[in-house]
Design a protein around this motif. Structure first.
Motif, PDB file in Angstrom:
ATOM      1  N   ILE A 273      45.166  35.632  35.105  1.00  0.00           N
ATOM      2  CA  ILE A 273      45.005  36.882  34.369  1.00  0.00           C
ATOM      3  C   ILE A 273      46.053  37.866  34.853  1.00  0.00           C
ATOM      4  O   ILE A 273      46.229  38.065  36.048  1.00  0.00           O
ATOM      5  CB  ILE A 273      43.598  37.450  34.592  1.00  0.00           C
ATOM      6  CG1 ILE A 273      42.585  36.553  33.869  1.00  0.00           C
ATOM      7  CG2 ILE A 273      43.498  38.878  34.063  1.00  0.00           C
ATOM      8  CD1 ILE A 273      41.162  36.851  34.207  1.00  0.00           C
TER       9      ILE A 273
ATOM     10  N   THR B 191      48.421  44.329  33.471  1.00  0.00           N
ATOM     11  CA  THR B 191      49.694  44.870  32.994  1.00  0.00           C
ATOM     12  C   THR B 191      49.911  46.309  33.422  1.00  0.00           C
ATOM     13  O   THR B 191      50.953  46.891  33.200  1.00  0.00           O
ATOM     14  CB  THR B 191      49.754  44.843  31.456  1.00  0.00           C
ATOM     15  OG1 THR B 191      48.719  45.712  30.945  1.00  0.00           O
ATOM     16  CG2 THR B 191      49.541  43.456  30.922  1.00  0.00           C
TER      17      THR B 191
ATOM     18  N   ARG C 251      36.596  32.237  36.648  1.00  0.00           N
ATOM     19  CA  ARG C 251      37.539  31.612  35.716  1.00  0.00           C
ATOM     20  C   ARG C 251      38.542  30.683  36.400  1.00  0.00           C
ATOM     21  O   ARG C 251      39.752  30.900  36.315  1.00  0.00           O
ATOM     22  CB  ARG C 251      38.344  32.666  34.950  1.00  0.00           C
ATOM     23  CG  ARG C 251      37.511  33.663  34.197  1.00  0.00           C
ATOM     24  CD  ARG C 251      38.432  34.738  33.602  1.00  0.00           C
ATOM     25  NE  ARG C 251      37.689  35.906  33.198  1.00  0.00           N
ATOM     26  CZ  ARG C 251      37.124  36.060  32.016  1.00  0.00           C
ATOM     27  NH1 ARG C 251      37.235  35.110  31.118  1.00  0.00           N
ATOM     28  NH2 ARG C 251      36.446  37.149  31.725  1.00  0.00           N
TER      29      ARG C 251
ATOM     30  N   ASP D 203      49.336  40.893  39.458  1.00  0.00           N
ATOM     31  CA  ASP D 203      49.694  42.282  39.214  1.00  0.00           C
ATOM     32  C   ASP D 203      51.098  42.291  38.628  1.00  0.00           C
ATOM     33  O   ASP D 203      52.088  42.234  39.353  1.00  0.00           O
ATOM     34  CB  ASP D 203      49.645  43.062  40.537  1.00  0.00           C
ATOM     35  CG  ASP D 203      49.989  44.540  40.344  1.00  0.00           C
ATOM     36  OD1 ASP D 203      49.947  45.281  41.333  1.00  0.00           O
ATOM     37  OD2 ASP D 203      50.318  44.945  39.207  1.00  0.00           O
TER      38      ASP D 203
ATOM     39  N   GLU E  57      46.270  37.818  43.673  1.00  0.00           N
ATOM     40  CA  GLU E  57      45.265  37.269  44.561  1.00  0.00           C
ATOM     41  C   GLU E  57      44.379  36.279  43.823  1.00  0.00           C
ATOM     42  O   GLU E  57      44.313  36.276  42.587  1.00  0.00           O
ATOM     43  CB  GLU E  57      44.431  38.362  45.200  1.00  0.00           C
ATOM     44  CG  GLU E  57      43.510  39.069  44.255  1.00  0.00           C
ATOM     45  CD  GLU E  57      42.639  40.058  45.010  1.00  0.00           C
ATOM     46  OE1 GLU E  57      42.933  41.253  44.938  1.00  0.00           O
ATOM     47  OE2 GLU E  57      41.690  39.623  45.676  1.00  0.00           O
TER      48      GLU E  57
ATOM     49  N   ILE F  79      44.622  36.529  39.754  1.00  0.00           N
ATOM     50  CA  ILE F  79      44.903  37.802  39.096  1.00  0.00           C
ATOM     51  C   ILE F  79      46.300  38.204  39.517  1.00  0.00           C
ATOM     52  O   ILE F  79      46.577  38.405  40.702  1.00  0.00           O
ATOM     53  CB  ILE F  79      43.930  38.902  39.548  1.00  0.00           C
ATOM     54  CG1 ILE F  79      42.515  38.382  39.554  1.00  0.00           C
ATOM     55  CG2 ILE F  79      44.102  40.135  38.685  1.00  0.00           C
ATOM     56  CD1 ILE F  79      41.662  38.860  38.468  1.00  0.00           C
TER      57      ILE F  79
ATOM     58  N   ARG G 121      44.403  44.199  30.698  1.00  0.00           N
ATOM     59  CA  ARG G 121      44.480  42.850  31.250  1.00  0.00           C
ATOM     60  C   ARG G 121      44.601  41.834  30.135  1.00  0.00           C
ATOM     61  O   ARG G 121      44.075  42.024  29.041  1.00  0.00           O
ATOM     62  CB  ARG G 121      43.231  42.550  32.070  1.00  0.00           C
ATOM     63  CG  ARG G 121      43.390  42.833  33.545  1.00  0.00           C
ATOM     64  CD  ARG G 121      42.098  43.346  34.140  1.00  0.00           C
ATOM     65  NE  ARG G 121      42.008  44.783  34.015  1.00  0.00           N
ATOM     66  CZ  ARG G 121      40.982  45.444  33.494  1.00  0.00           C
ATOM     67  NH1 ARG G 121      39.949  44.814  33.059  1.00  0.00           N
ATOM     68  NH2 ARG G 121      40.994  46.736  33.429  1.00  0.00           N
ATOM     69  N   ARG G 122      45.311  40.765  30.381  1.00  0.00           N
ATOM     70  CA  ARG G 122      45.396  39.678  29.414  1.00  0.00           C
ATOM     71  C   ARG G 122      45.498  38.373  30.170  1.00  0.00           C
ATOM     72  O   ARG G 122      45.820  38.364  31.353  1.00  0.00           O
ATOM     73  CB  ARG G 122      46.632  39.845  28.534  1.00  0.00           C
ATOM     74  CG  ARG G 122      47.935  39.798  29.316  1.00  0.00           C
ATOM     75  CD  ARG G 122      49.113  39.923  28.383  1.00  0.00           C
ATOM     76  NE  ARG G 122      50.364  40.038  29.105  1.00  0.00           N
ATOM     77  CZ  ARG G 122      51.149  39.031  29.413  1.00  0.00           C
ATOM     78  NH1 ARG G 122      50.809  37.809  29.085  1.00  0.00           N
ATOM     79  NH2 ARG G 122      52.280  39.233  30.061  1.00  0.00           N
ATOM     80  N   LEU G 123      45.239  37.266  29.476  1.00  0.00           N
ATOM     81  CA  LEU G 123      45.468  35.966  30.083  1.00  0.00           C
ATOM     82  C   LEU G 123      46.966  35.699  30.023  1.00  0.00           C
ATOM     83  O   LEU G 123      47.598  35.915  29.002  1.00  0.00           O
ATOM     84  CB  LEU G 123      44.708  34.873  29.331  1.00  0.00           C
ATOM     85  CG  LEU G 123      43.189  34.908  29.479  1.00  0.00           C
ATOM     86  CD1 LEU G 123      42.561  33.743  28.727  1.00  0.00           C
ATOM     87  CD2 LEU G 123      42.800  34.839  30.944  1.00  0.00           C
TER      88      LEU G 123
END
Lengths: 389, 102, 345
Positions: free
Chosen positions: C323, C326, C318, C253, C313, C251, C330-332
């Motif tokens: 990911i 934003t 998944r 940020d 992190e 993920i 969230r988006r991939l």
């Protein structure tokens, strides 16, 4: 619910005004407001449509779909100008390139497939195709005296630039192959589609900067659904949707301007004058949407001297011999662009049709639904994802 | 040059005008300076103004006061979304107290 | 990594872009038949370099790079500096921060100006001095005019290390750090190409970061579990590879990723995401949570790491996905498809 202050976060101050429209604190508040509004409608889901590839790009880029409420379905309509450029138009450009004429075009148009391949395929076979960032750059290429045909795609906002260049004494060896399109007519078609559940439209802020918000008034009067003009920053989009759901809830079919810093009711008259001096409306096919009356922008007779269709004998028939069999039959771009189907409904999506080996135009353009979904992983339910800190 | 995958279609980014020479303005987008044509903008533009750029043409001069107006518009939307429920409850309370159906 | 794509009949530009097409090429054409390196890191790992065990707790690390950047001289550096730094940094990414020596082979086009060659070699000398290494051997070829676009350099570097750091050691809970601002090199190169008529102060970040990494490793020790430098394909590519090879999700940020205002602006104007373009003086480091604080401090204590930041992190969900958070949703995080920017390194 309290109104949250709109101060930019520390560290974002120095980047100036632009970041005020990316203030995540206001963003979170608007997201909550949107959810509350959508829920209070008491029926699910409410479908609204936007008709601009840049809106979808912004929604995808900022991950807004993960934040939209379940009760609201934001559908992307035929707002990608590259995607709706039909096969015969692409064939004209490809045929010219094959005939030895140098073509200049925007990057996205390079790989849109025609009957016998794309401009990129033609270039790999030795044709001269240049990617430009602006029409003025294409005109500059023609200063050497070499014939340059600008394959012009884009909606009315982009057509204004083409018009401005043609009105500013371009080199005689420059000409335009216009595939420009005009958005308002296609909204009519979508609204009239049988079974259409669209209750409101989000209109593109930049097109409306030129055309003015008044251009939607007849549409609203006829179809009795609200239209909100919205900008492209995340706050603009969220606020535009809040306003749209507000109007749907109140049963108020009207045109609302949520982008007042750029859009007025009458628009940019100087730009409009240039646009209509050079271009006129013509009915024509949009890829996948059959005939759109007044949907195409073509050069007026007074500008025949700059019209590539008049300057050259374009031999498209030559492309159709030995054209390889294509999978076009299974391609669902048309339905996807009309908002009836989503990329996951298409058997080819992500398998035979990928950004690398696109079958349909929606997978080629950076504003195509399929391309965006493929790039950003479709509509994954990312609400489940939580940061562990 | 080979094709960079660049999105040029509907990119309307605002920038600040630094200088003007005839029909061409030098515009500052956060430190990146780009020439932008003024052929189609409908109000006079002077250095210091913000303009909205689309494929190399300024399509709108953005008056600075309009930016504050837009942010106020968003706050108004938030107020309405948040305050509605409270207002409705107040009205119902008054009507009940007066013995009328709500 | 499960790339289902097959290498096509013709090797086009995208196969050199550092993304999934290139990985497919290596997997399917280059690597087969060369086996694994027992107790080390070999070709099939597609890491920043190779590590050959030569004794207990001792590996020989070796890496090689070809450089074809266009233009040969750009704001912030030139092909010479790039050649040295690229190789020094690849060694550092394997945990080898003290290069023993570099080689440098030069292929020149007939007519290449001597003064430019001298300028490039002065850059090479300066970069070697910064990195604490030297060139010990090389090769020279000159090709006929038109048969080569001006100049190509190939460098190989060797070093010893007592601990190899791969790009696949991430586990759920680990933190992702970057050593500084993203997107500088790729956008600086694009901005110099005159067609865009952009006037900027964008400058490549090309620099040797072995000293910086040495500090991070000293502070973090075994807590540093994965490293990669985000060159072609940018941060996005590096994260995808690390996530895929490690079997974790990441993920990111997005708002924590340091990006210079000018780079962000140039990216917006051109529609190019700074997270997708090359960096030549930065690293992505995967760190155990407990060690993240002291590794960050160590990075920031070094002139090349002042803007280091924790940007993400690792999670168990998944695996292989990255990911992006934003701030609005969230988006991939996508990877660049194919050739985003040609000839940037």
């Amino acid at each position: 619910m309290s109104v949250l202050p709109g101060k930019p976060l520390p560290g974002e101050q120095r980047a100036g005004k632009k970041l005020e429209f990316r203030d995540p604190v206001r963003g979170a508040a608007l997201t909550e407001a949107l959810a509350a509004r959508a829920r209070s409608l008491g029926r699910a889901p409410v479908s609204v449509m936007h008709v601009c590839g840049s809106h979808e790009q912004a929604i995808a880029r900022f991950g807004l779909r993960a934040a939209f409420p379940d009760e609201l379905d934001v559908i992307m309509g035929p707002g990608c100008p590259v995607c709706v450029t039909d096969v015969p138009e692409v064939d004209e450009a490809v045929a010219l390139a094959r005939q030895g004429v140098r073509i200049a075009t925007y990057g996205d148009m390079l790989r849109v497939p025609g009957t016998a391949g794309s401009l990129a395929d033609e270039r790999a076979r030795g044709a001269r195709v240049d990617v430009v960032y602006g029409v003025a750059q294409a005109a500059e290429l023609a200063r050497s005296g070499e014939q340059i045909v600008f394959f012009a795609s884009g909606f009315e906002t982009t057509a204004v630039a083409t018009a401005a260049v043609l009105l500013a004494d371009p080199p005689p060896s420059f000409s335009v192959l216009s595939a420009h399109k005009y958005i308002p007519p296609v909204m009519e078609i979508v609204a009239e589609m049988p079974g259409s559940k669209i209750e409101g439209f989000l209109a593109a802020g930049h097109a409306a900067t030129i055309t003015g918000s008044a251009v939607f008034e007849r549409f609203v009067a006829r179809h009795r659904v609200p239209v909100v003009v919205a900008g492209f920053e995340p706050l603009d989009i969220l606020a535009g949707l809040v306003r749209l759901v507000e109007l749907i809830a109140a049963g108020e079919p009207k045109v609302d301007n949520a982008f007042p810093r750029c859009v007025t009711r009458e628009g940019n008259l100087a730009a409009q004058a240039r646009l209509w001096k050079v271009f006129e409306l013509q009915g024509g096919r949009w890829r996948g949407i059959a005939h759109v009356p007044n949907g195409n922008l073509r050069l007026r007779d007074e500008f025949a001297a700059w019209d590539a269709r008049k300057r050259f004998e374009i031999d498209v028939a030559a492309l159709w011999d030995n054209a390889p069999a294509t999978r076009v039959a299974q391609c669902q771009c048309g339905d996807i662009m009309a908002g009836i189907a989503s990329p996951h409904d298409c058997a080819l999506f992500g398998r035979e049709c990928t950004p690398d080996a696109p079958v349909g135009a929606c997978m080629v353009s950076s504003e195509g639904t399929c391309k965006i979904w493929h790039q950003y992983g479709g509509h994954p339910d990312l609400r489940q994802v939580r940061r562990r800190t | 040059m080979a094709d960079a995958k660049v999105r040029t279609m509907c990119l309307g980014v605002p920038g600040r005008v630094i200088s003007i020479d005839g029909d061409i303005a030098l515009v500052d987008f956060w430190g990146v300076i780009k020439p932008v044509r003024l052929d189609v903008v409908d109000t006079p533009v002077v250095p210091g103004d913000y303009v909205l750029n689309h494929v190399g043409f300024a399509i709108r001069r953005i008056p600075p006061e309009d930016i504050a107006e837009t942010l106020a518009l968003y706050d108004e939307l938030l107020r309405r979304a948040g305050a509605d429920d409270l207002m409705a409850a107040d009205v119902r309370g008054e009507l009940d107290a007066a013995g009328k159906p709500s | 990594m499960n790339d289902r794509r097959y290498v096509e009949e013709r090797i086009t530009l995208k196969y050199g872009a550092g993304g999934s097409a290139m990985r497919a090429l290596i997997e399917q054409i280059f690597a087969p038949g060369f086996g694994e390196v027992a107790g080390g890191v070999g070709l099939s790992a597609m890491d920043d370099g190779a590590a050959l065990p030569i004794g207990p707790d001792r590996w020989l690390v070796i890496t090689t790079d070809a450089h074809v950047v266009q233009p040969a001289v750009f704001p912030g550096g030139d092909i010479g500096r790039l050649a040295v730094c690229g190789t020094v940094n690849d060694l550092a990414m394997m945990g080898a921060t003290e290069p023993l020596a570099l080689t440098c082979a030069a292929i020149l086009e007939d007519g290449f100006p001597r003064s430019e060659l001298e300028q490039i070699w002065a850059s090479i000398r300066a970069a070697c001095e910064e990195a604490g290494t030297t060139i010990v051997t090389g090769d020279t070829k000159v090709m006929r005019r038109g048969e080569l676009d001006r100049i190509a350099l190939t460098t190989t570097g060797v070093a010893l290390t007592s601990r190899v750091v791969t790009d696949r050691g991430l586990a759920p809970g680990d933190r992702i750090l970057v050593t500084g601002t993203m997107g500088d090199h790729g956008l600086a190169i694009l901005a110099t190409r005159g067609e865009l008529a952009l006037e900027t102060r964008l400058v490549s970040d090309v620099a040797p970061i072995n000293g910086l990494i040495r500090r991070a490793l000293a502070a973090g020790g075994d807590g540093v579990v994965a490293m990669k430098d985000p060159t072609r394909g940018g941060l996005a590519s590096a994260l995808h590879e690390m996530a895929g090879k490690s079997g974790v999700g990441i993920i990111l940020d997005e708002r924590a990723v340091p990006v210079r205002d000018e780079v962000r602006a140039a990216g917006e104007l051109l529609g190019i995401d700074p997270l997708l373009v090359a960096n030549e003086g930065k690293a992505v480091i995967g760190v155990r949570a407990a060690a993240a604080g002291r590794v960050l401090d160590a990075l920031r204590s070094h002139p090349l790491g002042r803007q280091a930041a924790v940007v993400g992190e690792c999670v168990a969900e998944r695996p292989g996905s990255v990911i992006a958070d934003t701030g609005f949703g969230r988006r991939l995080l996508g990877e660049a498809e194919g050739e985003l920017l040609p000839r940037i390194c």
